[in-house]
Enzyme design. Structure first.
Site, PDB file in Angstrom:
ATOM      1  N   THR A   1       0.813  -1.209   0.000  1.00 56.22           N
ATOM      2  CA  THR A   1       0.000   0.000   0.000  1.00 56.22           C
ATOM      3  C   THR A   1       0.850   1.264   0.000  1.00 56.22           C
ATOM      4  OG1 THR A   1      -1.511   1.275   1.395  1.00 56.22           O
ATOM      5  CG2 THR A   1      -0.111  -0.261   2.537  1.00 56.22           C
ATOM      6  N   ASP A   2       0.264   2.348  -0.500  1.00 54.43           N
ATOM      7  CA  ASP A   2       0.965   3.645  -0.443  1.00 54.43           C
ATOM      8  C   ASP A   2       1.048   4.190   0.981  1.00 54.43           C
ATOM      9  OD1 ASP A   2      -1.720   4.342  -0.103  1.00 54.43           O
ATOM     10  OD2 ASP A   2      -1.745   5.854  -1.680  1.00 54.43           O
ATOM     11  N   GLU A   3       0.243   3.600   1.901  1.00 55.64           N
ATOM     12  CA  GLU A   3       0.211   4.148   3.273  1.00 55.64           C
ATOM     13  C   GLU A   3       1.533   3.954   4.006  1.00 55.64           C
ATOM     14  OE1 GLU A   3      -3.309   3.422   5.530  1.00 55.64           O
ATOM     15  OE2 GLU A   3      -4.616   3.669   3.806  1.00 55.64           O
TER      16      GLU A   3
ATOM     17  N   TYR B   1      -2.046  -0.347  10.901  1.00 54.44           N
ATOM     18  CA  TYR B   1      -2.150  -1.031   9.603  1.00 54.44           C
ATOM     19  C   TYR B   1      -0.927  -0.747   8.743  1.00 54.44           C
ATOM     20  CZ  TYR B   1      -3.365  -1.582   4.644  1.00 54.44           C
ATOM     21  OH  TYR B   1      -3.328  -1.897   3.304  1.00 54.44           O
TER      22      TYR B   1
ATOM     23  N   LYS C   1       2.104  -3.209   7.348  1.00 56.32           N
ATOM     24  CA  LYS C   1       2.405  -3.399   5.919  1.00 56.32           C
ATOM     25  C   LYS C   1       3.853  -2.988   5.633  1.00 56.32           C
ATOM     26  CE  LYS C   1       0.026  -4.577   2.952  1.00 56.32           C
ATOM     27  NZ  LYS C   1      -0.354  -5.916   2.410  1.00 56.32           N
TER      28      LYS C   1
END
Ligand code: NAD
Ligand code: DAU
Length: 350
Positions: free
Chosen positions: A130-132, A155, A159
């Site tokens: 993810t970009d997060e 989260y 990741k």
């Protein structure tokens, strides 16, 4: 025939990946490994469940012995790893579940690949992320593949940790890995806890539309089919050891997006224009709410030729129409009966 393990294939993005690979590559056998947590729904894959090149495996990526056993049994040539706990709000409530699945689960898959593949020729371990992991942006700038990691929710921290483990297996053991980091996906089969399907569902049922804080946070939205095409391209043509960012170049403030969804859904339901906007409720902000995500996907576009194809207005209209036309799918989630699909359809198959 190539044997491909796709994890998390009963979830939102995973079900689209499974469907594309099963349909497109009749010379691959696709094994879909999923625990069927609350987010896994085999009704997502009804249309391909009887295909001869598809097998569903119910199991837990955090169970190392089980993972080793299926690697030995099915001799996978490649892994496309999507299984995860994926919802930021749930990670704020229960970080440990995210560490267990996203970190330890990924480690188990890496360990099994490394120990069971006798050599790494023509093998691939593709990790979907993810970009997060890059944290949050201010009003300007974009995440590139060289942006420092700065995860800010449990989260995204889990990741980020899994991304680091995947890279460490490349550098330490030369495991042939690929990673992609994608922005917010939308489209059919997304679990209705995420912003877009939640808002469509609530508009339809005249329920309040919860907008966190002032609704000024920005996300870069990408049609799930465009993400899945990128996954197909990266899986087949990506350079081992590389990371690719995937994004829609399509930034929207949450409040503007919610208002747009009101207008599209009102039109689809033949309601008075603007009537659903009255349902918008500003509610307590998400803790640690990242302000803005925006992806620079120039590397993927320039080196592998990927391009997003769906126009956002059209993608939203298709998404609204899909949710309005799939009342049964949605009602099975709302009343919990979707969880019984595995027992009713699969237990007799053995
Ligand atoms: P999802 O929550 O819809 O699906 C996750 C799937 O993983 C479910 O089917 C669930 O049953 C399965 N799963 C969870 N724990 C498991 C376990 N222990 N063992 C086996 N299976 C398990 O998620 P999604 O939105 O489809 O996201 C898929 C992947 O893509 C995730 O890794 C996520 O981090 C990543 N991603 C998502 C987005 C997005 O916008 N949704 C964007 C970028 C990256
Ligand atoms: O950026 C990629 C990520 O996008 C993925 O890695 C995650 O798995 C996926 O869940 C998604 O994370 P977000 O937190 O951005 O998505 P969500 O749909 O939960 O929220 C989108 C935005 O809308 C976010 O700014 C929070 C806000 N929001 C969300 C909900 C559920 C609201 O204002 N109200 C809501 O009820």
């Amino acid at each position: 025939m190539k044997s491909i393990l796709i994890t998390g294939g009963a979830g939102f993005i995973g079900s689209h990946v499974v469907r594309l690979f099963v349909n497109l590559y009749s010379d691959y056998h696709i094994y879909n490994l999923d625990l069927l947590t609350y987010a896994g729904n085999l009704e997502n894959l009804k249309d391909i469940e009887s295909f001869p090149n598809y097998t569903f495996l119910k199991g837990d990526i955090t169970d190392a012995a089980f993972i080793d056993a299926i690697f030995k049994k099915y001799q996978f040539d490649a892994v496309i790893h999507l299984a995860a706990e994926s919802h930021v709000d749930r990670s704020i409530m229960d970080p440990a579940a995210f560490v267990k699945t996203n970190v330890l689960g990924t480690l188990n898959l890496l360990n099994a690949s490394r120990s069971i593949w006798s050599n790494f020729e023509n093998k691939r371990f593709y990790h979907i992320s993810t970009d997060e992991v890059y944290g949050t942006l201010g009003e300007e700038g974009y995440f590139t593949e060289n942006t420092n990691y700065d995860p800010r929710s449990p989260y995204s921290a889990s990741k980020a940790s899994s991304d680091h483990l995947v890279r460490s297996f490349y550098h330490t053991y030369q495991l042939p890995v690929l990673i992609s980091n994608c922005s917010n996906n939308y489209g059919p089969y997304q679990f209705p806890e995420k912003l877009i399907p939640l808002i469509i569902h609530n508009i339809k049922h005249n329920k309040p539309l919860p907008v966190y804080g002032k609704g000024e946070n920005i996300r870069d939205w990408l049609w799930v089919g465009d993400h899945v095409n990128a996954i197909d391209i990266i899986f087949h043509r990506g350079i081992i050891g590389e990371t690719y960012n995937i994004g829609g170049s399509n930034e929207w403030k949450n409040i503007d997006l919610v208002e747009k969804l009101c207008d599209i859904t009102d039109a689809a339901l033949q309601r008075k224009a603007g009537s659903s906007r009255n349902l918008i409720h500003f509610v307590k902000d998400r803790a640690g709410h990242d302000l803005r995500y925006a992806i620079d996907s120039a590397k993927l576009q320039n080196t592998l030729g990927w391009k997003a194809s769906m126009n956002f207005e059209e993608g939203l209209k298709q998404t609204v129409a899909w949710y309005l036309n799939h009342e049964t799918w949605l009602s099975h989630i709302m009343d919990g009966s979707y969880t019984a699909y595995y027992d009713s359809q699969y237990s007799k198959r053995g």
